[in-house]
Write a protein that holds these residues in place. Structure first.
Motif, short mmCIF file in Angstrom:
data_model
loop_
_atom_site.label_atom_id
_atom_site.label_comp_id
_atom_site.label_asym_id
_atom_site.label_seq_id
_atom_site.Cartn_x
_atom_site.Cartn_y
_atom_site.Cartn_z
N MET A 183 0.83 -1.22 0.00
CA MET A 183 0.00 0.00 0.00
C MET A 183 0.86 1.26 0.00
SD MET A 183 -2.76 -1.39 2.75
CE MET A 183 -3.73 0.09 3.00
N VAL A 184 2.00 1.21 0.69
CA VAL A 184 2.86 2.41 0.74
C VAL A 184 3.42 2.73 -0.66
CG1 VAL A 184 4.95 3.44 1.72
CG2 VAL A 184 3.37 2.21 3.20
N PRO A 185 4.02 1.76 -1.38
CA PRO A 185 4.47 2.09 -2.73
C PRO A 185 3.32 2.50 -3.66
CG PRO A 185 5.02 -0.21 -2.19
CD PRO A 185 4.48 0.43 -0.96
N TRP A 186 2.10 2.00 -3.40
CA TRP A 186 0.95 2.36 -4.22
C TRP A 186 0.72 3.88 -4.22
CZ3 TRP A 186 -3.71 4.84 -3.74
CH2 TRP A 186 -4.63 4.65 -4.76
N THR A 187 1.05 4.54 -3.11
CA THR A 187 0.80 5.98 -3.03
C THR A 187 1.64 6.75 -4.07
OG1 THR A 187 2.55 6.30 -1.37
CG2 THR A 187 0.31 5.93 -0.53
N GLY A 188 2.70 6.13 -4.53
CA GLY A 188 3.44 6.69 -5.67
C GLY A 188 4.50 7.71 -5.34
N PHE A 189 4.76 7.95 -4.07
CA PHE A 189 5.78 8.94 -3.71
C PHE A 189 7.17 8.40 -4.04
CE2 PHE A 189 2.13 10.43 -1.37
CZ PHE A 189 2.27 11.80 -1.36
N ARG A 190 8.12 9.35 -4.16
CA ARG A 190 9.49 8.97 -4.52
C ARG A 190 10.12 8.13 -3.40
NH1 ARG A 190 14.47 12.60 -5.61
NH2 ARG A 190 15.53 11.23 -7.08
N SER A 191 10.72 7.01 -3.78
CA SER A 191 11.24 6.13 -2.72
C SER A 191 12.65 5.67 -3.01
CB SER A 191 10.32 4.93 -2.56
OG SER A 191 10.39 4.12 -3.71
N ALA A 192 13.35 5.30 -1.94
CA ALA A 192 14.72 4.80 -2.07
C ALA A 192 14.93 3.65 -1.08
CB ALA A 192 15.71 5.91 -1.78
N PRO A 193 15.74 2.65 -1.47
CA PRO A 193 16.00 1.55 -0.55
C PRO A 193 17.11 1.89 0.45
CG PRO A 193 17.05 1.12 -2.66
CD PRO A 193 16.37 2.45 -2.80
N MET A 194 17.07 1.26 1.59
CA MET A 194 18.16 1.39 2.57
C MET A 194 18.57 -0.04 2.93
SD MET A 194 20.10 3.14 4.61
CE MET A 194 19.54 4.78 4.21
N PRO A 195 19.67 -0.52 2.31
CA PRO A 195 20.04 -1.93 2.54
C PRO A 195 20.46 -2.17 3.98
CG PRO A 195 21.40 -0.89 0.84
CD PRO A 195 20.63 0.20 1.49
N PHE A 196 20.09 -3.31 4.52
CA PHE A 196 20.53 -3.65 5.87
C PHE A 196 20.52 -5.17 6.08
CE2 PHE A 196 16.80 -4.89 8.52
CZ PHE A 196 15.79 -4.70 7.59
N ILE A 197 21.24 -5.58 7.10
CA ILE A 197 21.26 -7.00 7.46
C ILE A 197 20.29 -7.20 8.61
CG2 ILE A 197 22.69 -8.85 8.43
CD1 ILE A 197 24.99 -7.61 6.75
N ARG A 198 19.32 -8.08 8.39
CA ARG A 198 18.27 -8.28 9.41
C ARG A 198 18.84 -9.13 10.55
NH1 ARG A 198 12.72 -7.72 10.33
NH2 ARG A 198 11.55 -9.62 10.70
N ASP A 199 18.84 -8.55 11.73
CA ASP A 199 19.41 -9.24 12.89
C ASP A 199 18.50 -10.37 13.35
OD1 ASP A 199 21.76 -7.82 13.19
OD2 ASP A 199 20.72 -6.17 14.21
N GLU A 200 19.01 -11.13 14.28
CA GLU A 200 18.13 -12.14 14.87
C GLU A 200 17.28 -11.48 15.95
OE1 GLU A 200 20.71 -14.91 17.35
OE2 GLU A 200 22.13 -13.90 16.05
N ARG A 201 16.19 -12.12 16.27
CA ARG A 201 15.29 -11.65 17.32
C ARG A 201 16.06 -11.56 18.64
NH1 ARG A 201 10.25 -11.68 19.51
NH2 ARG A 201 8.86 -11.31 17.75
N VAL A 202 15.90 -10.45 19.36
CA VAL A 202 16.70 -10.26 20.57
C VAL A 202 16.27 -11.20 21.71
CG1 VAL A 202 15.39 -8.36 21.59
CG2 VAL A 202 17.82 -8.47 21.95
N ALA A 203 14.98 -11.52 21.75
CA ALA A 203 14.46 -12.48 22.75
C ALA A 203 13.07 -12.92 22.32
CB ALA A 203 14.37 -11.81 24.12
N GLY A 204 12.59 -13.98 22.93
CA GLY A 204 11.24 -14.47 22.61
C GLY A 204 11.18 -15.17 21.27
N GLU A 205 9.97 -15.51 20.88
CA GLU A 205 9.77 -16.25 19.63
C GLU A 205 9.00 -15.42 18.62
OE1 GLU A 205 7.63 -19.68 20.83
OE2 GLU A 205 9.41 -20.67 21.62
N THR A 206 9.04 -15.87 17.37
CA THR A 206 8.29 -15.15 16.34
C THR A 206 6.80 -15.13 16.68
OG1 THR A 206 7.70 -15.06 14.00
CG2 THR A 206 8.17 -17.24 14.90
N LYS A 207 6.15 -14.04 16.38
CA LYS A 207 4.70 -13.92 16.60
C LYS A 207 3.97 -14.09 15.27
CE LYS A 207 5.73 -13.11 20.84
NZ LYS A 207 7.14 -12.99 20.73
#
Ligand code: UDP
Ligand code: MG
Length: 304
Positions: A183-207
């Motif tokens: 939905m956010v890209p659908w709005t059509g505003f100018r966008s840019a990526p920000m590459p990153f490495i997704r860390d592991e969950r700090v605690a607990g389990e996936t929801k």
């Protein structure tokens, strides 16, 4: 001074919350003299001590704001509520388990100053996630891309930085089945990526158990594409030709009649069910739209 609202959806995150809050509040120093910071936590019907921890912290710090849902409405609804309540000039959306590094929000802000209204986190790598999660996510983003006319960036979750203009456009979209990363890209505003490495969950389990992942994937596909309907159409054409061939072959060869009939019935039956299932997905969504229930119910808010 302009303000930045950081929206954090939380569901049973008692194990992460203190660490998350500490790292988010450190950003106040980073943004000092540039932006005022608010953290909007959306408690999505947690059954553990999440709300209690939020309440205690919100008492001490007025920049910690809380939207408390009456029950679990899901991640996408929690984000939608955060965006509805936000009044900031800039908005960042981030998960509550520190898989998205909060410090990157500053880089996103700097990138936005180059003239971008949307800066989205693009996952280069996912640490410590199961092979199933990595493979299914990799496949899903590519299937979605091939199905939609809209340019939805691959390997991109909801971790992003947007301006007020995008929020205002987004908040006009009140559809019930929400796939925010589309939905956010659908709005059509100018966008840019920000590459990153997704860390592991700090605690607990996936929801996000498989059922929630599938719901999100279906919302992505059925809310953004009519390709499944084209698929039914193509299947019906293939089936028609195949039946002609089978019938002709049946007459010309010694193939047993029962065999052909059984094969044809099973094939036609299963394709019919598949077609009904696909149509059902769209009809169910129309039903949800016409019922027009609110997206979520807020029990109470703190510091708004
Ligand atoms: N979340 C939520 N409601 C839900 C499920 C998840 O608000 O019904 C929140 C969760 O607390 C977390 C974020 O959404 O802050 C992402 O969830 P999670 O980390 O479990 O998903 P994953 O990273 O495993 O895909
Ligand atoms: Mg996570």
């Amino acid at each position: 001074m302009k303000t930045l609202d950081i929206i954090v959806p939380v569901y049973n995150e008692e194990a992460c919350l203190d660490k998350t809050m500490q790292r988010l509040l450190k950003l106040k120093e980073t943004f000092k003299g540039k932006l005022n910071l608010n953290c909007i936590f959306v408690n999505d019907g947690s059954k553990d001590k999440t709300l209690q921890i939020l309440e205690e912290n919100a008492k001490k710090d007025k920049s910690i704001k809380v939207i408390n849902f009456s029950r679990n409405f899901g991640h996408q609804m929690a984000l939608s509520a955060g965006l509805d309540y936000s009044k900031g000039d800039y908005i960042a959306i981030i998960d509550g388990d520190l898989q998205d590094p909060p410090e990157l929000i500053y880089d996103m802000y700097e990138k936005s100053l180059e003239g971008y209204d949307i800066v989205y986190g693009k996952r280069l790598k996912r640490k410590q996630e199961t092979i199933f999660k990595k493979l299914s996510a990799w496949g899903f983003y590519r299937v979605l891309k091939s199905m939609c006319n809209l340019d939805i960036p691959t390997d991109t979750g909801d971790f992003r930085f947007i301006t007020k203009d995008v929020r205002e456009a987004f908040n006009q979209m009140r559809e019930k089945h929400r796939f925010i990363r589309g939905m956010v890209p659908w709005t059509g505003f100018r966008s840019a990526p920000m590459p990153f490495i997704r860390d592991e969950r700090v605690a607990g389990e996936t929801k996000y158990p498989l059922s929630k992942m599938l719901k999100l994937a279906f919302d992505g596909i059925f809310s953004f594409s009519f390709k499944p309907i084209d698929f039914i159409f193509a299947l019906s054409a293939i089936l028609f030709i195949a039946s002609l061939i089978i019938i002709t072959a049946g007459f010309l060869t010694e193939l047993e009649e029962e065999y052909i009939i059984c094969f044809a019935l099973t094939l036609v039956g299963s394709i019919n069910l598949l077609a009904m299932g696909i149509l059902g997905q769209y009809i169910g969504r129309i039903y949800d739209e016409t019922r027009n229930r609110p997206l979520y119910i807020v029990k109470n808010t703190i510091n708004f």
